[in-house]
Design a protein around this motif. Structure first.
Motif, PDB file in Angstrom:
ATOM      1  N   LEU A 267     -16.919  16.644 -23.297  1.00 59.72           N
ATOM      2  CA  LEU A 267     -16.582  16.205 -21.943  1.00 59.72           C
ATOM      3  C   LEU A 267     -16.106  17.380 -21.102  1.00 59.72           C
ATOM      4  O   LEU A 267     -16.515  17.543 -19.939  1.00 59.72           O
ATOM      5  N   ALA A 268     -15.245  18.221 -21.670  1.00 58.94           N
ATOM      6  CA  ALA A 268     -14.734  19.371 -20.923  1.00 58.94           C
ATOM      7  C   ALA A 268     -15.852  20.338 -20.565  1.00 58.94           C
ATOM      8  O   ALA A 268     -15.941  20.838 -19.431  1.00 58.94           O
ATOM      9  N   LEU A 269     -16.737  20.617 -21.517  1.00 58.12           N
ATOM     10  CA  LEU A 269     -17.821  21.575 -21.287  1.00 58.12           C
ATOM     11  C   LEU A 269     -18.816  21.070 -20.242  1.00 58.12           C
ATOM     12  O   LEU A 269     -19.291  21.841 -19.401  1.00 58.12           O
ATOM     13  N   ARG A 270     -19.130  19.778 -20.317  1.00 57.43           N
ATOM     14  CA  ARG A 270     -20.186  19.238 -19.447  1.00 57.43           C
ATOM     15  C   ARG A 270     -19.693  18.878 -18.055  1.00 57.43           C
ATOM     16  O   ARG A 270     -20.512  18.706 -17.149  1.00 57.43           O
ATOM     17  N   THR A 271     -18.387  18.735 -17.866  1.00 58.52           N
ATOM     18  CA  THR A 271     -17.873  18.294 -16.574  1.00 58.52           C
ATOM     19  C   THR A 271     -17.017  19.349 -15.886  1.00 58.52           C
ATOM     20  O   THR A 271     -16.442  19.076 -14.830  1.00 58.52           O
ATOM     21  N   GLY A 272     -16.910  20.540 -16.457  1.00 59.29           N
ATOM     22  CA  GLY A 272     -16.149  21.603 -15.819  1.00 59.29           C
ATOM     23  C   GLY A 272     -14.652  21.418 -15.891  1.00 59.29           C
ATOM     24  O   GLY A 272     -13.905  22.024 -15.110  1.00 59.29           O
ATOM     25  N   ARG A 273     -14.169  20.605 -16.822  1.00 58.74           N
ATOM     26  CA  ARG A 273     -12.729  20.417 -16.975  1.00 58.74           C
ATOM     27  C   ARG A 273     -12.119  21.609 -17.701  1.00 58.74           C
ATOM     28  O   ARG A 273     -12.824  22.367 -18.361  1.00 58.74           O
ATOM     29  N   PRO A 274     -10.802  21.784 -17.613  1.00 59.61           N
ATOM     30  CA  PRO A 274     -10.168  22.913 -18.307  1.00 59.61           C
ATOM     31  C   PRO A 274     -10.430  22.863 -19.813  1.00 59.61           C
ATOM     32  O   PRO A 274     -10.332  21.804 -20.441  1.00 59.61           O
TER      33      PRO A 274
END
Length: 345
Positions: free
Chosen positions: A251-258
């Motif tokens: 989720l972090a990698l695909r959505t630009g989250r920290p």
């Protein structure tokens, strides 16, 4: 023909760990794979990512070769846009000289980093474009004494990677696109497709590779490996719980989250519970994190179906978990049930 099992690892860095801890965990995993009869153990190249400790696959491979007895060790892969061809060729020629017959050189087209980091690695933006990759790939192999139908550059024709080579690393082209499948086929190279990226084009890539294949000094016939993300446990519920950290990472990698180190399963469950249920369901249907998170027998059935669907000659498993013991347990469970491994023999 028996489809061999191999392992890909990124040295995931869990919360509270040092880089040394993560690298030691991967070493433990490699030794388990060696003892269990897995064919290959590959380490990845990623940069500027707080959840990954594997940044220099050539250096790490040297350590793992010395720490194991018989398993082939290599890169999954060296991201060629980051490095001059001669540097890559010399590093892996030295590994092959030290451990003849045990070294794989997997080469990929993506930088494995953001553009600024990639430019810092190479100290120039030259060679960072996708259009440069086929030429640099041919050059690396020419420097290692592997001559393909495509002509290397003048510099690669003049140089060699080592003074007196008696063998060469086994080359593999890595990819997650139809471009890489087509190129691997045209050059007559073994091809490893990153099915664990969940692109939805694995079968199409396999077909593209076989259609494009031309015999070469490396291969007489196509050789395809596919990778899948796998984590097993005694029950379906436990396996899904252990796979929670990989879902948070995806989720972090695909959505630009920290980005952050790998969470504990309990912390990951709390993070996932905070998501909008409908949005999360849609996202994870396309990007599941760990694709096969189930019981050992069910995992073998799903992996066997993947092999049948793609016609793969080899299968590579990878996985992210907070505790390396869960990754080791997965290797044991698969080896106990997969034909051709030491444990299943």
């Amino acid at each position: 023909m028996t489809v061999s099992l191999s392992v890909l690892d990124t040295a995931p860095l869990s919360a509270g760990q040092t880089s040394g801890d993560a690298l030691a965990a991967t070493t433990r995993l490699a030794r388990a794979a060696d003892d269990l009869g897995y064919r290959r153990f590959w380490v990845a190249e990623h940069h500027a990512m707080p959840m990954v400790a594997s940044t220099a696959p050539g250096v790490f491979a040297a350590h793992l070769l010395a720490a194991t007895r018989r398993i082939r060790v290599g890169s999954g892969g060296v991201m060629l846009p980051n490095h001059p061809a001669l540097v890559v060729a010399e590093q892996f020629a030295m590994l092959e000289a030290l451990h003849p017959g045990r070294v794989d050189l997997g080469l990929g087209r993506a930088p494995g980093a953001d553009p600024a980091t990639a430019a810092a690695l190479r100290r120039t933006v030259d060679g960072l474009g996708a259009d440069d990759f086929p030429t640099e790939l041919v050059d690396v192999l020419a420097l290692l004494g592997v001559r393909l139908a495509a002509a290397p550059s003048a510099g690669a024709r003049r140089l060699t990677a080592t003074p007196v080579a008696t063998s060469s690393p086994e080359p593999w082209l890595l990819g997650s696109s139809l471009f890489s499948a087509q190129l691997a086929g045209e050059l007559g190279l073994p091809y490893s497709y990153a099915h664990h990226f969940s692109t939805g084009r694995t079968t199409q890539a396999a077909e593209t590779y076989r259609r494009a294949f031309r015999p070469s000094p490396v291969l007489d016939a196509p050789r395809l490996m596919v990778s899948a993300s796998v984590l097993v446990a005694d029950t379906e519920q436990e396996a899904r719980h252990l796979a929670g950290p990989s879902r948070v990472m995806t989720l972090a990698l695909r959505t630009g989250r920290p980005l952050a180190p790998v969470l504990t399963p309990d912390d990951a469950a709390r993070a996932l519970a905070d998501l909008d249920p409908r949005a999360a369901e849609d996202f994870f249907a396309q990007s599941p994190g760990t694709q096969v998170a189930t019981t050992p027998d069910r995992a073998v059935a799903e992996l066997s179906a993947l092999v049948e669907r793609t016609g793969a000659d080899e299968l590579m498993v990878t996985g992210t978990a907070f505790d390396v013991a869960d990754r080791v347990r997965t290797l044991h469970a698969l080896a106990d049930r997969w034909p051709g491994t030491t444990a299943a023999a």
